[in-house]
Scaffold this motif. Sequence first.
Motif, PDB file in Angstrom:
ATOM      1  N   LYS A 142       0.837  -1.203   0.000  1.00  0.00           N
ATOM      2  CA  LYS A 142       0.000   0.000   0.000  1.00  0.00           C
ATOM      3  C   LYS A 142       0.866   1.245   0.000  1.00  0.00           C
ATOM      4  O   LYS A 142       0.606   2.199  -0.733  1.00  0.00           O
ATOM      5  N   ALA A 143       1.882   1.258   0.849  1.00  0.00           N
ATOM      6  CA  ALA A 143       2.775   2.410   0.917  1.00  0.00           C
ATOM      7  C   ALA A 143       3.545   2.582  -0.386  1.00  0.00           C
ATOM      8  O   ALA A 143       3.683   3.697  -0.892  1.00  0.00           O
ATOM      9  N   LEU A 144       4.030   1.487  -0.961  1.00  0.00           N
ATOM     10  CA  LEU A 144       4.743   1.568  -2.235  1.00  0.00           C
ATOM     11  C   LEU A 144       3.818   2.057  -3.343  1.00  0.00           C
ATOM     12  O   LEU A 144       4.227   2.827  -4.218  1.00  0.00           O
ATOM     13  N   PHE A 145       2.559   1.650  -3.313  1.00  0.00           N
ATOM     14  CA  PHE A 145       1.553   2.101  -4.276  1.00  0.00           C
ATOM     15  C   PHE A 145       1.337   3.602  -4.143  1.00  0.00           C
ATOM     16  O   PHE A 145       1.325   4.332  -5.135  1.00  0.00           O
ATOM     17  N   ASP A 177      17.895   1.633   0.466  1.00  0.00           N
ATOM     18  CA  ASP A 177      17.705   2.556   1.587  1.00  0.00           C
ATOM     19  C   ASP A 177      16.684   3.649   1.267  1.00  0.00           C
ATOM     20  O   ASP A 177      15.844   3.984   2.095  1.00  0.00           O
ATOM     21  N   ASP A 178      16.776   4.201   0.064  1.00  0.00           N
ATOM     22  CA  ASP A 178      15.851   5.274  -0.329  1.00  0.00           C
ATOM     23  C   ASP A 178      14.414   4.786  -0.375  1.00  0.00           C
ATOM     24  O   ASP A 178      13.495   5.501   0.048  1.00  0.00           O
ATOM     25  N   ASP A 179      14.199   3.583  -0.890  1.00  0.00           N
ATOM     26  CA  ASP A 179      12.846   3.017  -0.949  1.00  0.00           C
ATOM     27  C   ASP A 179      12.270   2.826   0.451  1.00  0.00           C
ATOM     28  O   ASP A 179      11.115   3.180   0.717  1.00  0.00           O
ATOM     29  N   ILE A 180      13.084   2.278   1.345  1.00  0.00           N
ATOM     30  CA  ILE A 180      12.631   2.050   2.721  1.00  0.00           C
ATOM     31  C   ILE A 180      12.326   3.387   3.397  1.00  0.00           C
ATOM     32  O   ILE A 180      11.316   3.534   4.083  1.00  0.00           O
ATOM     33  N   GLU A 181      13.192   4.371   3.176  1.00  0.00           N
ATOM     34  CA  GLU A 181      12.974   5.703   3.761  1.00  0.00           C
ATOM     35  C   GLU A 181      11.651   6.290   3.280  1.00  0.00           C
ATOM     36  O   GLU A 181      10.878   6.836   4.082  1.00  0.00           O
ATOM     37  N   LYS A 182      11.361   6.197   1.988  1.00  0.00           N
ATOM     38  CA  LYS A 182      10.110   6.730   1.441  1.00  0.00           C
ATOM     39  C   LYS A 182       8.898   6.050   2.068  1.00  0.00           C
ATOM     40  O   LYS A 182       7.911   6.706   2.388  1.00  0.00           O
ATOM     41  N   VAL A 183       8.981   4.729   2.249  1.00  0.00           N
ATOM     42  CA  VAL A 183       7.879   4.004   2.883  1.00  0.00           C
ATOM     43  C   VAL A 183       7.689   4.478   4.317  1.00  0.00           C
ATOM     44  O   VAL A 183       6.564   4.773   4.749  1.00  0.00           O
ATOM     45  N   LEU A 184       8.771   4.579   5.062  1.00  0.00           N
ATOM     46  CA  LEU A 184       8.680   4.995   6.465  1.00  0.00           C
ATOM     47  C   LEU A 184       8.124   6.412   6.598  1.00  0.00           C
ATOM     48  O   LEU A 184       7.298   6.686   7.485  1.00  0.00           O
ATOM     49  N   LEU A 185       8.528   7.307   5.719  1.00  0.00           N
ATOM     50  CA  LEU A 185       8.003   8.670   5.749  1.00  0.00           C
ATOM     51  C   LEU A 185       6.543   8.716   5.334  1.00  0.00           C
ATOM     52  O   LEU A 185       5.738   9.431   5.940  1.00  0.00           O
ATOM     53  N   CYS A 186       6.198   7.950   4.322  1.00  0.00           N
ATOM     54  CA  CYS A 186       4.823   7.941   3.807  1.00  0.00           C
ATOM     55  C   CYS A 186       3.818   7.497   4.861  1.00  0.00           C
ATOM     56  O   CYS A 186       2.724   8.031   4.937  1.00  0.00           O
ATOM     57  N   ILE A 187       4.189   6.529   5.677  1.00  0.00           N
ATOM     58  CA  ILE A 187       3.250   6.008   6.678  1.00  0.00           C
ATOM     59  C   ILE A 187       3.428   6.670   8.047  1.00  0.00           C
ATOM     60  O   ILE A 187       2.759   6.296   8.996  1.00  0.00           O
ATOM     61  N   ASP A 188       4.339   7.653   8.127  1.00  0.00           N
ATOM     62  CA  ASP A 188       4.627   8.322   9.392  1.00  0.00           C
ATOM     63  C   ASP A 188       5.043   7.298  10.453  1.00  0.00           C
ATOM     64  O   ASP A 188       4.501   7.235  11.547  1.00  0.00           O
ATOM     65  N   ALA A 189       6.021   6.490  10.083  1.00  0.00           N
ATOM     66  CA  ALA A 189       6.443   5.349  10.900  1.00  0.00           C
ATOM     67  C   ALA A 189       6.907   5.745  12.295  1.00  0.00           C
ATOM     68  O   ALA A 189       6.682   5.012  13.255  1.00  0.00           O
ATOM     69  N   VAL A 190       7.530   6.901  12.425  1.00  0.00           N
ATOM     70  CA  VAL A 190       8.042   7.294  13.737  1.00  0.00           C
ATOM     71  C   VAL A 190       6.910   7.405  14.767  1.00  0.00           C
ATOM     72  O   VAL A 190       7.118   7.159  15.953  1.00  0.00           O
TER      73      VAL A 190
END
Length: 117
Positions: A44-47, A89-102
């Motif tokens: 979903k996040a990658l989409f 790394d960039d892909d993982i970062e984008k996913v984490l930012l997109c879902i507000d992982a923090v």
Amino acid sequence: EDAPDIKRRRISAGDCSPRGIRCLTDLPSGILTHVASFLAAPSKALFAIALDKNSAASPNERSSAIVGSQWDTLDFGWIEEELAAKLNDDDIEKVLLCIDAVNKVKRLKLTNCVTLP
């Protein structure tokens, strides 16, 4: 036996006429959110990222609707092994930012993410 009355129904896309839709990003958020509901959580996040290049930097209403808010666990093992192996790394970062992982993710599993340092 009475067979159920099954008829095709045209779904209105609001202000979007069929001629105005040239690519996925032209579809209403509701339709994209419904499509995403069939995907595994990381997909979903990658989409959402693929639909809106800016969604990683600043999540917008559409990307937020697509990814949802249930992110206790983010496990990349839920997506195809071949795809997870290609993420960097960039892909993982984008996913984490997109879902507000923090603020939302309690457990992060990088299953099959073999290209990470």
